[in-house]
Design a protein around this motif. Structure first.
Motif, mmCIF file in Angstrom:
data_model
loop_
_atom_site.group_PDB
_atom_site.id
_atom_site.type_symbol
_atom_site.label_atom_id
_atom_site.label_comp_id
_atom_site.label_asym_id
_atom_site.label_seq_id
_atom_site.Cartn_x
_atom_site.Cartn_y
_atom_site.Cartn_z
ATOM 1 N N VAL A 1 -4.253 -20.436 -9.239
ATOM 2 C CA VAL A 1 -4.859 -20.018 -7.979
ATOM 3 C C VAL A 1 -6.319 -19.626 -8.171
ATOM 4 O O VAL A 1 -7.150 -19.809 -7.273
ATOM 5 N N LEU A 2 -6.661 -19.086 -9.348
ATOM 6 C CA LEU A 2 -8.064 -18.761 -9.624
ATOM 7 C C LEU A 2 -8.923 -20.025 -9.552
ATOM 8 O O LEU A 2 -10.047 -19.995 -9.026
ATOM 9 N N VAL A 3 -8.405 -21.126 -10.062
ATOM 10 C CA VAL A 3 -9.147 -22.392 -10.001
ATOM 11 C C VAL A 3 -9.333 -22.831 -8.548
ATOM 12 O O VAL A 3 -10.393 -23.355 -8.165
ATOM 13 N N VAL A 4 -8.318 -22.605 -7.706
ATOM 14 C CA VAL A 4 -8.459 -22.919 -6.285
ATOM 15 C C VAL A 4 -9.554 -22.068 -5.659
ATOM 16 O O VAL A 4 -10.357 -22.552 -4.857
ATOM 17 N N GLY A 5 -9.604 -20.775 -6.030
ATOM 18 C CA GLY A 5 -10.671 -19.913 -5.538
ATOM 19 C C GLY A 5 -12.044 -20.421 -5.930
ATOM 20 O O GLY A 5 -12.988 -20.396 -5.138
ATOM 21 N N ALA A 6 -12.151 -20.915 -7.171
ATOM 22 C CA ALA A 6 -13.425 -21.471 -7.626
ATOM 23 C C ALA A 6 -13.793 -22.717 -6.825
ATOM 24 O O ALA A 6 -14.953 -22.912 -6.446
ATOM 25 N N ALA A 7 -12.802 -23.574 -6.550
ATOM 26 C CA ALA A 7 -13.057 -24.778 -5.746
ATOM 27 C C ALA A 7 -13.486 -24.397 -4.334
ATOM 28 O O ALA A 7 -14.376 -25.033 -3.749
#
Length: 488
Positions: free
Chosen positions: A112-118
């Motif tokens: 989910v952190l990667v989704v936040g970055a995207a």
């Protein structure tokens, strides 16, 4: 530097004059502002507390980080976009899928952190290049289909996990919550999920007293005798203490499952900014990219310490519509209350004790609403499903996502469910469009872009367009107070 933390007193600070509104840079007296802040916290209680429980994350940390996320959002938008950021339900299916494949809480928060970055990068792109780049990659047919498959992918979670724990409680909670959503008015209709939780708690307690323990599955595959409402953890929890933190871990398979949710988050933020601009009468064209980026940054911070991702909440738009108070000071107060709740482990234990049957009744409605909001995106954008160019990729992607179809790439890597469904929708649409005859593309000219009303000044120059609120009002039947993109 203007950070949006200075407010002028509205009138006498007590009650807005008839027909008047309290603007974002105004406030009522501080006691009244604190009361409005508490009202905003109650409005987001239901969904924001249910979501971390469904994701298997610490509800205390979730509520604490929602307060932090709200502060980040208010500072980033310079106090022009009144909003509360609570835990996003869009990730519940992602968390269930990751855990079903052997992932733990660290794997969930890492993905989910990667989704936040995207999402953060998408926000910066909208600020720099305008909404056209989002619409080019994700037109409404794609966005609606992805939101739909994310919601409907959750159906097996309710059917197999929550509902069997206490089917009669689940049925009664579903009926009560549905009646609350439909029959109540104003503020109470906005907290229908919260009221459903309270009803379910009381019902479970009463059934335990009358009928004793129930024989059913309780967090496992085997049926056992157990209490519907087990408050033993509440008695053992401290009144004051820090929530549990953990670091994220990153696995490609989990990241690919989670990434499609960024599409839903963009739609949520776009709808929120449109609705707020319409209600306040102030075009917020120049703040949409900032709002999306701020949401991404806040979600990155929350997941970096083990919390859930966050998104803008339409429940709080409803509070503003009912009170006509759009002061960001009230949201600062709400964030303060959230931080205090996060420091009370006993409160988190009460949330974690929500009976499975209660969750069964509530998630039947919540998950279905998430899926049907994809259809609402199609309706608002006037998507023509008679056009094969729209129909084919959406139909294929939704069935793959909802049915859990998988594609084995190697012995250790497999795509399926949400991830594969999203890939099919996006790539299928663009590949088919490249080969489609001209008359099919021509039929799509009447469709309206997802982000047009919120970003007109990006695309054609500021000062020459109709205000965002007027455009949104002209084509949104729900009227003020409804998030036209996702209904959140």
């Amino acid at each position: 530097m203007n950070l949006g933390v200075r407010w002028t007193l509205h009138g006498d600070g007590r009650t807005p004059a008839p027909g008047a509104v309290v603007r974002p840079d105004e406030r009522l007296s501080w006691p009244r502002t604190a009361g409005l802040g508490a009202q905003h916290v109650v409005a987001m209680f239901g969904a924001s507390f249910v979501a971390p429980v469904l994701m298997g994350l610490d509800p205390n940390l979730a509520i604490m980080m929602s307060g932090v996320a709200t502060v980040i959002f208010l500072l980033a938008t310079r106090g022009r976009v009144p909003s509360y950021l609570g835990c996003s339900l869009s990730f519940v299916g992602v968390a269930a899928t990751i855990r079903a494949s052997g992932g733990d809480s660290a794997t969930v928060t890492g993905a989910v952190l990667v989704v936040g970055a995207a999402l953060f990068v998408a926000g910066l792109a909208v600020r720099r290049f305008g909404a056209r780049i989002i619409h080019a990659a994700m037109p409404p047919i794609v966005t609606g289909a992805v939101v739909m498959l994310i919601g409907f992918n959750l159906a097996p979670v309710t059917a197999a996990t929550y509902w069997p724990q206490d089917q009669w409680t689940a049925l009664l909670v579903m009926l009560f919550t549905g009646l609350a959503v439909v029959c109540l008015r104003g503020f109470f209709s906005r907290i229908a999920i919260f009221l459903g939780l309270i009803f379910g708690y009381a019902l479970s307690w009463a059934l335990d007293r009358v009928f004793g323990k129930i024989h059913s599955p309780a967090g496992g595959a085997e049926a056992v005798d157990h209490w519907r409402l087990d408050l033993s953890g509440v008695a053992e929890a401290d009144w004051i203490g820090l929530p549990s933190f953990h670091a994220p871990s990153f696995e490609w398979s989990a990241i690919l499952v989670a990434l499609p949710v960024v599409i839903a988050l963009i739609a949520e933020n776009a709808g929120h900014v449109k609705a707020v601009g319409e209600m306040t009468g102030e075009p917020l064209d120049d703040k949409l990219g900032t709002a999306i980026a701020a949401d991404g940054a806040a979600s990155m911070l929350s997941t970096a310490v083990g919390g859930p991702p966050n998104t803008t909440y339409s429940e709080n738009i409803g509070v503003m519509a009912a009170t006509r108070v759009y002061s960001t000071a009230a949201y600062w107060a709400a964030a303060g209350f959230a931080l205090l709740f996060g420091l009370c482990p006993k409160f988190g234990a009460v949330v974690a004790a929500i009976p499975g049957g209660v969750l069964g009744g509530i998630t039947v409605i919540l998950y279905g609403m998430i899926g049907l909001l994809g259809a609402q995106i199609w309706i608002n954008a006037k998507v023509d499903l008679r056009n094969p160019l729209n129909l084919v990729p959406a139909a294929a992607g939704i069935i793959i996502g909802v049915g859990g179809v998988s594609l084995k790439i190697t012995d250790t890597f497999e795509l399926g469910g949400i991830a594969l469904g999203t890939i099919v929708v996006i790539t299928g649409y663009h590949v088919l469009r490249a080969f489609a005859p001209a008359h099919m593309k021509e039929r799509m000219k009447d469709e309206e872009p997802l982000l047009d009303a919120g970003t007109s000044s990006y695309d054609a120059g500021a000062g020459t367009q109709e205000p965002a609120g007027q455009k949104a009002a002209a084509r949104t039947p729900e009227g003020p107070g409804t998030d036209p993109a996702t209904g959140r």
